[in-house]
Design a protein around this motif. Structure first.
Motif, PDB file in Angstrom:
ATOM      1  N   SER A  17       0.808  -1.207   0.000  1.00 50.57           N
ATOM      2  CA  SER A  17       0.000   0.000   0.000  1.00 50.57           C
ATOM      3  C   SER A  17       0.847   1.265   0.000  1.00 50.57           C
ATOM      4  N   TRP A  18       2.007   1.242   0.668  1.00 43.61           N
ATOM      5  CA  TRP A  18       2.827   2.450   0.747  1.00 43.61           C
ATOM      6  C   TRP A  18       3.359   2.863  -0.612  1.00 43.61           C
ATOM      7  N   ARG A  21       0.438   4.332  -2.590  1.00 42.10           N
ATOM      8  CA  ARG A  21       0.098   5.661  -2.085  1.00 42.10           C
ATOM      9  C   ARG A  21       1.118   6.703  -2.530  1.00 42.10           C
TER      10      ARG A  21
END
Length: 338
Positions: A17-18, A21
């Motif tokens: 997810s990082w 993002r």
């Protein structure tokens, strides 16, 4: 039945997810940097740091800066920050993804395009193609700058998609979908480049009083320069590209049916309509700065929507040909079990 529809496999490995993002943050941030770069052009602040690059007026931090120097210097700082974001994107991609993951390629491509973006900007400054310069070379560099900008936005978008596990692109074997999509991307890119030249012409040579026809007549007078001559290409190309993209959405929806293709077709149609309205308003109001910024933002969003439409078509449903029928076995002799 000639064939069946089958979904193409996904990338298989979700990067994390990082990373996704950060890629989305980098995409949005670069959109803002692009708009701020347009403010630099519209305010004539491109020469705010003189003919020095990467230094500003020969120093790292200019003392007692003028307003134009502040605008230009802040643009360089924000552009530099986008480079740091790209470096972080590459580092995180190599940390969170396995070897051969498409997100690695997307992050590296984004970093390379940001470096190229800075070099193109540096060439403009060093050659004096800023502020009030009417050198025809400025129009050429402006178009190249826009093309690189579009490529950068596309690379960041794909990186964000791949980071969340979307399928990689496969260009071979796409058939009609492939070359129809390539034409659509090419026309949208050329439209953006022509728009950059037209916006430069509107800045350097204000539209003539009266109707748009009066401006066209002046653009082709004996005293007109190349940048003025090229200004008429953008609206003509806008009509051609709009018709083609509208048609492309219909055909892609037929050749690669799926909710995502249909969804992005509608988004492209909506942005085309908004962009056409913005173009008419821009001409009617004699290209005010706020309208040029709106037009540029819509152009960037349209480009991203076309990239998404093409991406969904290339990675969506494809026709899988049935296997060749196996020849029937010879009948068993009479009296023997089959």
């Amino acid at each position: 039945m000639s064939g069946t529809l089958s979904a193409r496999p996904r990338a298989g490995v979700r990067a994390g997810s990082w990373l996704s993002r950060l890629a989305w943050v980098a995409l949005i941030y670069n959109l803002l940097v692009i708009l701020w770069g347009a403010v630099v052009r519209l305010t004539g602040a491109g020469a705010g740091c003189g003919d020095h690059w990467p230094l500003c007026n020969g120093v790292v931090i200019p003392p007692s800066p003028t307003l134009h120097t502040i605008i230009e210097f802040s643009h360089r700082l924000t552009s530099g920050a986008s480079g740091l974001l790209a470096i972080g994107l590459v580092a995180l991609a190599f940390r969170q993804t396995p070897k051969g993951h498409p997100a690695r390629f997307g992050a590296l491509l984004s970093l390379g395009l940001i470096i190229l973006e800075g070099l193109v900007g540096g060439v403009q400054v060093l050659l004096g193609l800023t502020a009030d310069s009417t050198d025809p070379a400025r129009g050429f560099v402006q178009g190249i700058h826009l093309a690189n900008t579009f490529a950068l936005l596309g690379a960041l978008l794909l990186t964000a998609l791949w980071a969340r596990g979307e399928p990689r692109l496969r260009l071979r074997g796409q058939g009609r979908v492939g070359w129809l999509s390539a034409i659509g991307l090419g026309l949208t890119l050329l439209l953006g480049m022509a728009g950059a030249v037209t916006a430069l012409g509107d800045l350097l040579f204000a539209p003539a009083p009266g109707t748009p026809i009066d401006t066209v007549r002046r653009d082709f007078s004996a005293s007109a320069g190349l940048i003025e001559n090229l200004r008429v290409i953008h609206p003509m190309l806008a009509v051609i590209t709009s018709v083609y993209l509208g048609w492309l959405g219909v055909w892609l929806s037929r050749l690669r049916p799926g909710q995502e293709v249909q969804r992005w077709t509608r988004v492209v149609w909506g942005l085309l309509g908004a962009q056409m309205v913005a173009g008419f308003v821009n001409v009617a109001l004699k290209a005010p700065a706020w309208m040029q910024l709106t037009h540029l933002l819509l152009a960037c969003l349209l480009w991203l929507a076309v990239v998404m439409l093409v991406y969904r078509a290339l990675t969506g449903l494809g026709v899988q040909r049935p296997a060749r029928p196996v020849a029937p076995e010879e009948p068993a002799p009479l009296g023997e079990p089959i």
